[in-house]
Design a protein around this motif. Structure first.
Motif, PDB file in Angstrom:
ATOM      1  N   LEU A   1      -1.717  14.285  -4.994  1.00  0.00           N
ATOM      2  CA  LEU A   1      -3.052  14.636  -4.516  1.00  0.00           C
ATOM      3  C   LEU A   1      -3.578  13.585  -3.549  1.00  0.00           C
ATOM      4  O   LEU A   1      -4.230  13.917  -2.542  1.00  0.00           O
ATOM      5  N   LEU A   2      -3.277  12.326  -3.802  1.00  0.00           N
ATOM      6  CA  LEU A   2      -3.743  11.251  -2.922  1.00  0.00           C
ATOM      7  C   LEU A   2      -3.078  11.313  -1.551  1.00  0.00           C
ATOM      8  O   LEU A   2      -3.621  10.810  -0.570  1.00  0.00           O
ATOM      9  N   LYS A   3      -1.887  11.924  -1.474  1.00  0.00           N
ATOM     10  CA  LYS A   3      -1.215  12.057  -0.182  1.00  0.00           C
ATOM     11  C   LYS A   3      -1.968  12.973   0.776  1.00  0.00           C
ATOM     12  O   LYS A   3      -1.730  12.947   1.990  1.00  0.00           O
ATOM     13  N   LEU A   4      -2.880  13.792   0.239  1.00  0.00           N
ATOM     14  CA  LEU A   4      -3.657  14.693   1.087  1.00  0.00           C
ATOM     15  C   LEU A   4      -4.871  14.012   1.687  1.00  0.00           C
ATOM     16  O   LEU A   4      -5.527  14.589   2.553  1.00  0.00           O
ATOM     17  N   ALA A   5      -5.162  12.805   1.221  1.00  0.00           N
ATOM     18  CA  ALA A   5      -6.365  12.115   1.685  1.00  0.00           C
ATOM     19  C   ALA A   5      -6.133  11.490   3.058  1.00  0.00           C
ATOM     20  O   ALA A   5      -5.058  10.958   3.345  1.00  0.00           O
ATOM     21  N   GLY A   6      -7.160  11.577   3.891  1.00  0.00           N
ATOM     22  CA  GLY A   6      -7.079  10.961   5.212  1.00  0.00           C
ATOM     23  C   GLY A   6      -7.642   9.559   5.239  1.00  0.00           C
ATOM     24  O   GLY A   6      -7.357   8.792   6.161  1.00  0.00           O
ATOM     25  N   SER A   7      -8.439   9.200   4.241  1.00  0.00           N
ATOM     26  CA  SER A   7      -8.990   7.850   4.163  1.00  0.00           C
ATOM     27  C   SER A   7      -7.994   6.921   3.480  1.00  0.00           C
ATOM     28  O   SER A   7      -6.941   7.345   2.998  1.00  0.00           O
ATOM     29  N   ASP A   8      -8.334   5.652   3.445  1.00  0.00           N
ATOM     30  CA  ASP A   8      -7.437   4.647   2.876  1.00  0.00           C
ATOM     31  C   ASP A   8      -7.337   4.835   1.364  1.00  0.00           C
ATOM     32  O   ASP A   8      -8.331   4.710   0.634  1.00  0.00           O
ATOM     33  N   THR A   9      -6.141   5.135   0.879  1.00  0.00           N
ATOM     34  CA  THR A   9      -5.941   5.380  -0.554  1.00  0.00           C
ATOM     35  C   THR A   9      -5.220   4.232  -1.252  1.00  0.00           C
ATOM     36  O   THR A   9      -4.914   4.340  -2.442  1.00  0.00           O
ATOM     37  N   ARG A  10      -4.942   3.163  -0.537  1.00  0.00           N
ATOM     38  CA  ARG A  10      -4.186   2.071  -1.144  1.00  0.00           C
ATOM     39  C   ARG A  10      -4.873   1.475  -2.373  1.00  0.00           C
ATOM     40  O   ARG A  10      -4.215   1.231  -3.389  1.00  0.00           O
ATOM     41  N   PRO A  11      -6.188   1.239  -2.339  1.00  0.00           N
ATOM     42  CA  PRO A  11      -6.820   0.718  -3.565  1.00  0.00           C
ATOM     43  C   PRO A  11      -6.713   1.694  -4.737  1.00  0.00           C
ATOM     44  O   PRO A  11      -6.467   1.277  -5.874  1.00  0.00           O
ATOM     45  N   THR A  12      -6.867   2.992  -4.446  1.00  0.00           N
ATOM     46  CA  THR A  12      -6.771   3.995  -5.506  1.00  0.00           C
ATOM     47  C   THR A  12      -5.352   4.090  -6.047  1.00  0.00           C
ATOM     48  O   THR A  12      -5.134   4.198  -7.266  1.00  0.00           O
ATOM     49  N   GLU A  13      -4.345   4.047  -5.161  1.00  0.00           N
ATOM     50  CA  GLU A  13      -2.956   4.098  -5.588  1.00  0.00           C
ATOM     51  C   GLU A  13      -2.589   2.872  -6.418  1.00  0.00           C
ATOM     52  O   GLU A  13      -1.863   2.984  -7.425  1.00  0.00           O
ATOM     53  N   CYS A  14      -3.077   1.719  -5.991  1.00  0.00           N
ATOM     54  CA  CYS A  14      -2.820   0.496  -6.763  1.00  0.00           C
ATOM     55  C   CYS A  14      -3.456   0.572  -8.150  1.00  0.00           C
ATOM     56  O   CYS A  14      -2.860   0.134  -9.145  1.00  0.00           O
ATOM     57  N   MET A  15      -4.652   1.148  -8.209  1.00  0.00           N
ATOM     58  CA  MET A  15      -5.313   1.285  -9.505  1.00  0.00           C
ATOM     59  C   MET A  15      -4.563   2.267 -10.386  1.00  0.00           C
ATOM     60  O   MET A  15      -4.426   2.041 -11.594  1.00  0.00           O
ATOM     61  N   ASP A  16      -4.047   3.364  -9.802  1.00  0.00           N
ATOM     62  CA  ASP A  16      -3.236   4.316 -10.568  1.00  0.00           C
ATOM     63  C   ASP A  16      -2.015   3.625 -11.174  1.00  0.00           C
ATOM     64  O   ASP A  16      -1.698   3.806 -12.359  1.00  0.00           O
TER      65      ASP A  16
END
Length: 336
Positions: free
Chosen positions: A203-218
């Motif tokens: 789902l995060l791959k669909l985001a256009g904004s920076d998802t690195r903090p969210t991916e790191c938290m996951d």
């Protein structure tokens, strides 16, 4: 294989154009789940198999809950935890399997973004609660085998309720804020998720904004949660093994071994699939393999759990025989 190979006229997401100081961007309102579309020739057969497993899963886990309430012999802390575990298993499957079954017979495999985020939240929060209950069950085994004289004091009724409520609330509350952070992301496409449910990483791959903090938290939450609970289970079983081996009576030895074996079987299945999908490096390189392994958590484990806990537990089998006599044979002696 591109999805258009199987569907000449693929569905497109509904896109709403907006403007900001950074220019025009597209906002995804619906996501397309590919599911098992690459097995289009076998989807009806797959639907029948998964539907059968789903029905048996519900019946098996409901049977465990019903037996616990019907017979006083199963009204103990161990079976209280098992009831909650069975309930959680039914809820986990309910977040995924109905949608999967509908998609297998449908040509419209889309979910709104809100539905995707909601499904992802409940799937991971409920599944994580399962791991916490497994950890509590390991602690219960430790106290019952290693400290039997103190068992009624340590694992009392109020303590059982508090432990289960803590399991239900802890991960639920800890993941709420993280899910709310995902709602603030701009999901700009493409709108295709190569899975049969809304997996957080995809789902995060669909985001256009920076998802690195969210991916790191996951990743951080997965590592901390899975590894911490697994370590607690291992620490609980380190003193259990020698304690079981030193039980003098053969019946007590067999009873303790069967209880621990049932619990460990479920632990291995649950943690094995979780580590393979969410903790191992390079987890995004094999989408089809991830989907198959995810079936272990969503389909196979909830289906096997009732059989694992009943077939290896003499007391549960005894209660099942008595309840069967009560209902079908009308045996008055079985009611005493």
């Amino acid at each position: 294989m591109p999805i258009s190979y199987y569907f000449p006229t693929p569905r497109r997401c509904h896109i709403e154009w907006a403007s900001s100081t950074m220019g025009n961007y597209s906002i995804i309102r619906e996501c397309e789940l590919l599911g098992f579309s690459h097995l289009h020739e076998f989807q009806v057969l797959l639907f029948a198999v998964i539907l059968l497993i789903y029905v048996l899963t519900l019946l098996g886990n409901l049977a465990i809950i019903s037996l616990t309430f019907l017979d006083f012999r199963l009204q103990s802390p161990m079976y209280f935890f098992l009831c909650n575990f069975s309930l959680m298993e039914m809820l986990v499957t309910a977040t995924v399997l109905p949608t999967m079954l509908a998609d297998l017979l449908s040509t419209h495999r889309t979910m709104s973004l809100v539905e995707c985020l909601t499904q992802s939240f409940f799937y991971f929060s409920l599944d994580s609660t399962n791991f916490l209950i497994l950890t509590v069950m390991a602690f219960d085994c430790y106290v019952a085998i290693c400290r039997p004289l103190h068992y009624p004091t340590i694992i009392s009724g109020p303590v059982c309720v508090k432990l289960v409520v803590a399991c239900w609330m802890f991960w639920f509350l800890s993941i709420v804020s993280h899910t709310l952070q995902k709602t603030r992301l701009w999901f700009c496409g493409p709108n295709v998720i190569d899975h049969y449910f809304c997996d957080s990483a995809l789902l995060l791959k669909l985001a256009g904004s920076d998802t690195r903090p969210t991916e790191c938290m996951d990743l951080f939450l997965s590592l901390i949660f899975v590894m911490t609970t697994m370590l607690l289970i291992i620490l609980s079983y380190i003193p259990i093994v020698p304690a079981v081996l030193h039980i003098p009576s053969s019946s007590g030895h067999q009873k303790a071994f069967s209880t621990c074996a049932s619990h460990l079987t479920v632990v291995v299945l649950g943690y094995g699939s979780a580590i393979f999908i969410y903790v191992r490096p390079g987890k995004g390189h094999s989408a089809h393999l991830n989907k198959v392994v995810a079936l272990v958590t969503a389909v196979v484990t909830p289906f096997l759990n009732p059989f694992v806990f009943t077939f290896r537990n003499e007391k549960v089998k005894e209660v099942m025989e008595d309840v069967t006599k009560r209902i079908f044979l009308r045996d008055p002696a079985a009611w005493r």
